[in-house]
Each structure stands twice: as structure tokens, then as C-alpha cells.
Design a protein around this motif. Structure first.
Motif, PDB file in Angstrom:
ATOM      1  N   ALA A  24       0.836  -1.206   0.000  1.00 20.59           N
ATOM      2  CA  ALA A  24       0.000   0.000   0.000  1.00 20.59           C
ATOM      3  C   ALA A  24       0.872   1.258   0.000  1.00 20.59           C
ATOM      4  CB  ALA A  24      -0.926  -0.011   1.219  1.00 20.59           C
ATOM      5  N   ALA A  25       1.935   1.229   0.771  1.00 21.76           N
ATOM      6  CA  ALA A  25       2.833   2.383   0.827  1.00 21.76           C
ATOM      7  C   ALA A  25       3.522   2.612  -0.514  1.00 21.76           C
ATOM      8  CB  ALA A  25       3.869   2.180   1.931  1.00 21.76           C
ATOM      9  N   ARG A  26       3.939   1.523  -1.188  1.00 21.78           N
ATOM     10  CA  ARG A  26       4.613   1.674  -2.486  1.00 21.78           C
ATOM     11  C   ARG A  26       3.691   2.323  -3.515  1.00 21.78           C
ATOM     12  NH1 ARG A  26       7.003  -3.479  -1.058  1.00 21.78           N
ATOM     13  NH2 ARG A  26       9.267  -3.198  -0.793  1.00 21.78           N
ATOM     14  N   LEU A  27       2.420   1.980  -3.473  1.00 24.96           N
ATOM     15  CA  LEU A  27       1.476   2.550  -4.433  1.00 24.96           C
ATOM     16  C   LEU A  27       1.379   4.067  -4.302  1.00 24.96           C
ATOM     17  CD1 LEU A  27      -1.466  -0.052  -4.381  1.00 24.96           C
ATOM     18  CD2 LEU A  27       0.169   0.381  -6.237  1.00 24.96           C
ATOM     19  N   ILE A  28       1.313   4.558  -3.064  1.00 26.39           N
ATOM     20  CA  ILE A  28       1.191   6.006  -2.887  1.00 26.39           C
ATOM     21  C   ILE A  28       2.533   6.713  -3.034  1.00 26.39           C
ATOM     22  CG2 ILE A  28      -0.911   5.905  -1.497  1.00 26.39           C
ATOM     23  CD1 ILE A  28       0.778   6.156   0.987  1.00 26.39           C
ATOM     24  N   LEU A  29       3.620   5.990  -2.766  1.00 26.66           N
ATOM     25  CA  LEU A  29       4.934   6.602  -2.895  1.00 26.66           C
ATOM     26  C   LEU A  29       5.364   6.760  -4.356  1.00 26.66           C
ATOM     27  CD1 LEU A  29       6.834   4.850   0.049  1.00 26.66           C
ATOM     28  CD2 LEU A  29       6.262   7.266  -0.125  1.00 26.66           C
ATOM     29  N   LYS A  30       4.699   6.045  -5.264  1.00 27.41           N
ATOM     30  CA  LYS A  30       5.003   6.200  -6.688  1.00 27.41           C
ATOM     31  C   LYS A  30       4.697   7.608  -7.189  1.00 27.41           C
ATOM     32  CE  LYS A  30       4.499   1.394  -8.211  1.00 27.41           C
ATOM     33  NZ  LYS A  30       3.709   0.434  -9.047  1.00 27.41           N
ATOM     34  N   SER A  31       3.828   8.310  -6.465  1.00 27.96           N
ATOM     35  CA  SER A  31       3.467   9.673  -6.877  1.00 27.96           C
ATOM     36  C   SER A  31       4.564  10.680  -6.583  1.00 27.96           C
ATOM     37  CB  SER A  31       2.184  10.109  -6.165  1.00 27.96           C
ATOM     38  OG  SER A  31       2.380  10.152  -4.756  1.00 27.96           O
ATOM     39  N   THR A  32       5.607  10.259  -5.854  1.00 25.99           N
ATOM     40  CA  THR A  32       6.713  11.160  -5.531  1.00 25.99           C
ATOM     41  C   THR A  32       7.861  10.943  -6.506  1.00 25.99           C
ATOM     42  OG1 THR A  32       7.854   9.650  -4.021  1.00 25.99           O
ATOM     43  CG2 THR A  32       6.059  10.973  -3.105  1.00 25.99           C
TER      44      THR A  32
END
Length: 514
Positions: free
Chosen positions: A341-349
Motif C-alpha cells: 500500500a505504501a509503495r502505491l502512494i509513494l510512486k506519486s513522488t
């Protein structure tokens, strides 16, 4: 004796303002000569002499005189003497000749005469006697631009304070803030104590320490990275309310918010919890704001910060959910799902956080990384972030309602951590277990980065268990709460300073290039 500073000159007199009132007199001098003044008629070298500054507009010094013609030198002297506005008729002839011949920019003079007020009520000194007390051998900065080179300002702070009066104002405000904090602590019945700077083991936080060697003892000692563990020993010894304001040393990176040595206040109170510490944090900071600004709303780097109480109080889980839409509480102990879940949202950075996530040993650590990346910078107004995962807080008491959390808060203002507090852990068995687990996690992270052949200074050091601290807990520590506040960051906030170097008189800097 109170020192005086010239901030304006008129055609008949020198206007003098005491240093204690300098924050009111903001006019910037274009050149500087310093002198002392007394209202008595006694010689300038007696005990009544007072220090002052006389401003002129010509930035020449004695070494430059030879490059001017006689007429040029006389013209410059005439202009500078005019700017002094000493009255020739009131000075002995030899004293006036002394001014004409020997006085240069930056000199410190002793003077006496009568203190009077002008028609506008301005304090002035009519000089009748003058004497050179100190000769300035180096020229002061350019009269129009002051000392603008940032690196030189920090290296030669003494010149910085002469050339840029607003710099001296910051350190006067810092002194007022420190005074207000002590006044507040004393009003609550806290006792100020001092604990060792040199320690057998660096504890109370997880940070890389400075190491030194004691010749007589033939062993390494560590500069403290926190005052926490020794202050808790004071609670064990029977002190119910203690605090310490002191320097902390961490061998880590330098940035606008980090200096290898910095100042904190840590306080500990028996028979209280982290809820009461939130109230104290509000009280301390609002008192300091009122002391230096007289109001509870300030401008910080273009953002209006409001200290009106009460401040927002919200859990870390809820704040992360507000920003990302993910409730990490639902993952329980499912570390794999939390990382995905964290990797999915961190892709936006724009940053690659895979290595950082890979080293996270628990869901709580993943939650904290997401919080630091997405949430911290959005907490502009004073916000207490509550109830941290237990694995992040080895010294905090388990939460009374949520078993995987602890009773802890961090205070954020303008996206920066300003305070940290726990309901303190008092169980020595639980404390030993948690500290040992912290050591294991640290060593695992260090090994992971070593295997990846990547430098990571955050983990390239050893940490050890403070056995004596655990022994102290075995004698019995009362239920208590503690809090640390970063003094430098508080001063930054209340003085509108963008860098921690602006509020530390002599910050640590890189070696100067030759």
C-alpha cells in the motif's frame, strides 16, 4: 553601567539609545564608530564611563589615508566630524584635534557630558570630554550593504552583529524566550538540574553520538544525545518535578533545521501523563510568543501562525488516512500488505523509497515513513500528533486503550517537530525488552544497507543498552510524563528565522577553504 548605541545624529547632538531598548530603534547605521558616554563630568576612564556607538557615513580607515591628498583627507575628516556633531565649543581644543587626527570607523571612545532630552523627548548626550578607549585595526563592512556574505556572517558573528543590528535583536529575543521558559517552569514548581554531558552510553534517543577518549580512565565516553535517562534517574531519587535546559550533541547531517549541537529543554513530572504535557507545551509556547511579540498570531516566512488555544490534537493514524486515504490500522501485523500500500502512494513522488521501505521491520515503521513523507509538511498550524506505534517509542508507556500504541505525542508547527512527549514507561522488564529490540532493529538496518553496498550514515554506528538505567527502574520510578522542546526551533519560529544558524550565535560550519 548600561551600554548605549547611537542610532541617529542631529546638527547639535548625539542621540543615544540604551541597548535594552534597541529593539525599538531599528534604523540601520551606515558606518560605525563606537564610544562611551556618562552624564558625570569625571574623566572618561573612571568607572562611570558608558559604551556607545557613533555613526558616520564615510567608510575610510587609517591605512587608506595615504591614498588621498591632504585636501581629500581634510574633507573626509570634516564630513566625519560633522556627522559626529560633537560641539567644538564644548570640547577642549586638544580633544577636538584628537577627533580630527586619530578617530576612525569602529573606534571605541570614552566620553562624558550632560544627559538631556531634546524638544521631542529624545535622550541625548552633550559631549564635553572624549578619549580613545579601543582602536579598531580592521575596517568594518561596506556602509551600504553591511555584511552580506552568509558564510562570513556565521564565521564572524561579532562583525555580523555590528553590521546587521537585526542579528543582535535575534539573540536578545532568544534570551527573553529562555528567561520566559525558566520563569514558567519555576512557577509550576519544577527544579532545574544538570546532568552529565560525558556519558558511558549515549541513550534517550536513537542518534549517532560523538565519541571522545578519556586518558585517565582509559576508555571512550560519549557526548550526550539526550538528557532523558539521567533526568528519569532524578525521579527515581525522589524529585517529582525536574527539568534541564542544555546542549545536545548528535553526529549527524547539517541542514537549515539541524546543527551538530543544539539546545533543548527536557522536563519530567511524577504522577502525570502526556495529556498534561500537551497543556504545558501550549502554555510555554504561548507565553514565549506573548513575551516577544505581545500577541498570539505571528508571521513566519510568509505564513500566519496562530497560537490561540486549544491546539489541534489528532492521532497519527487519522492524519495519514486524511492525506492518503489509507487506514494502516487495518493491516494489523500484515507487514507485506502495508508495504505494498505504501509503495502505491509513494510512486506519486519523485524519490525512490524502495530501499527505505525494505528496511521497515513493522507496520508501525511503514506508517511512520508515510507520515513523514506526506503529512508532516502539511501541519502548518500547531498540531499535536498522538498515539504512536509501540515499536517507534521504546521509552513510552503502553496506551491505556490500544495495545499496539503508546501514549506519545509530537508537536508540529510549520511542518516541523517542535516537541516530543511520552507517558513514561516505568516497568523495568518491559523496558529492557524494548531497548534490546531497538538494538536488534538498528543492527538489522545497518546490515541491510551494508549488504546493498549503500552508505547510510543514519545507522553506521553502534548502540548499546544502558544497564544502569534499567537498574534504576528496578528500584522504582513513579508514574510520570516527560517532554522535550527544541529551543532553537522555537526561537526560529518566534524570530522569523529560516535557518537554525540564524539563532545559534556560533554554529558549526565546514572547514574554510584556503
Amino acid at each position: 553601567m548600561e551600554a548605549l548605541r547611537t542610532c541617529m545624529v542631529s546638527s547639535q547632538r548625539i542621540r543615544l539609545v540604551s541597548r535594552s531598548a534597541f529593539a525599538i530603534a531599528r534604523s540601520r547605521p551606515s558606518a560605525r564608530s563606537r564610544c562611551c558616554s556618562s552624564s558625570s563630568a569625571s574623566p572618561a576612564n573612571d568607572g562611570s564611563v558608558r559604551s556607545t556607538t557613533v555613526e558616520g557615513n564615510q567608510a575610510s580607515d587609517r591605512r587608506r589615508r595615504s591614498s588621498f591628498s591632504t585636501s581629500d583627507r581634510e574633507s573626509i575628516r570634516a564630513i566625519r566630524l560633522k556627522k559626529l556633531y560633537f560641539e567644538k565649543e564644548s570640547l577642549p581644543e586638544d580633544h577636538f584635534e584628537l577627533l580630527k587626527t586619530y578617530i576612525d570607523l569602529g573606534d571605541i571612545l570614552g566620553a562624558n557630558g550632560s544627559v538631556k532630552k531634546t524638544d521631542k523627548g529624545e535622550l541625548s548626550v552633550f559631549v564635553k570630554f572624549v578619549k580613545i578607549l579601543t582602536k579598531s585595526l580592521l575596517p568594518l563592512p561596506d556602509k551600504y550593504h553591511g555584511l552580506a556574505d552568509v558564510d562570513k556572517r556565521y564565521r564572524q558573528r561579532y562583525v555580523d552583529m555590528i553590521a546587521n543590528p537585526e542579528v543582535a535583536d535575534i539573540f536578545r529575543m532568544r534570551a527573553e524566550i529562555m528567561s520566559e521558559i525558566r520563569k514558567t517552569m519555576d512557577s509550576w514548581g519544577f527544579i532545574e538540574v544538570e546532568t552529565p554531558v560525558l556519558q558511558d552510553a549515549a541513550g534517550g534517543a536513537e542518534a549517532k553520538p560523538f565519541i571522545t577518549y578519556h586518558n585517565s580512565l582509559e576508555r571512550n565516553l560519549y557526548l550526550r544525545i539526550a538528557t532523558e535517562l539521567h533526568l528519569k534517574r532524578m525521579l527515581v531519587g525522589g524529585f517529582d518535578k525536574v527539568y534541564e535546559i542544555g546542549r545536545i550533541f548528535r553526529n549527524e547531517g547539517i541542514s537549515t533545521r539541524h546543527n551538530p549541537e543544539f539546545t533543548t529543554i527536557e522536563m519530567y513530572e511524577a504522577l502525570s501523563d502526556y495529556q498534561s504535557m500537551m497543556d504545558k507545551a501550549e502554555e510555554i509556547i504561548t507565553r514565549c510568543a506573548l513575551r516577544v511579540h505581545g500577541k498570539l498570531e505571528i508571521d513566519y516566512l510568509g505564513t500566519q501562525i496562530c497560537f490561540q488555544r486549544p491546539w489541534r490534537r489528532e492521532t497519527m493514524h487519522n492524519l495519514v488516512k486524511e492525506v492518503t486515504g489509507i487506514d494502516f490500522g487495518e493491516f494489523k501485523n500484515d507487514l507485506r500488505s502495508a508495504k505494498e500500500a505504501a509503495r502505491l502512494i509513494l510512486k506519486s513522488t519523485s524519490e525512490n523509497y524502495d530501499a527505505l521501505l525494505h528496511t521497515c521491520p513493522s507496520v508501525g515503521h511503514v506508517l511512520n515513513e508515510v507520515f513523514e513523507i506526506f503529512v508532516e509538511s502539511k501541519l502548518l498550524q500547531p498540531t499535536f500528533v498522538l498515539d504512536y506505534p509501540v515499536e517507534l517509542s521504546p521509552l513510552a508507556k503502553p496506551h491505556r486503550r490500544f495495545p499496539d500504541l503508546v501514549e506519545r505525542f509530537e508537536l508540529f508547527i510549520y511542518g516541523r517537530e517542535l516537541a516530543n512527549s511520552f507517558s513514561e514507561l516505568t516497568d523495568p522488564i518491559d523496558q529492557r525488552t524494548r531497548l534490546m529490540r531497538q538494538i536488534e532493529q538498528h543492527n538489522e538496518k545497518r546490515a541491510t544497507f551494508a549488504d546493498q553496498k549503500r552508505e547510510n550514515d543514519d545507522y553506521s554506528y553502534d548502540i548499546s543498552l544502558d544497564e544502569d538505567f534499567v537498574t534504576a527502574l528496578e528500584y522504582g520510578m513513579p508514574p510520570a510524563s516527560g517532554m522535550g522542546i527544541g529551543i532553537d526551533r522555537l526561537v526560529m519560529l518566534l524570530t522569523n528565522s529560516s535557518s537554525i544558524r540564524e539563532v545559534i550565535a556560533f554554529p558549526v560550519l565546514k572547514a574554510q577553504q584556503q
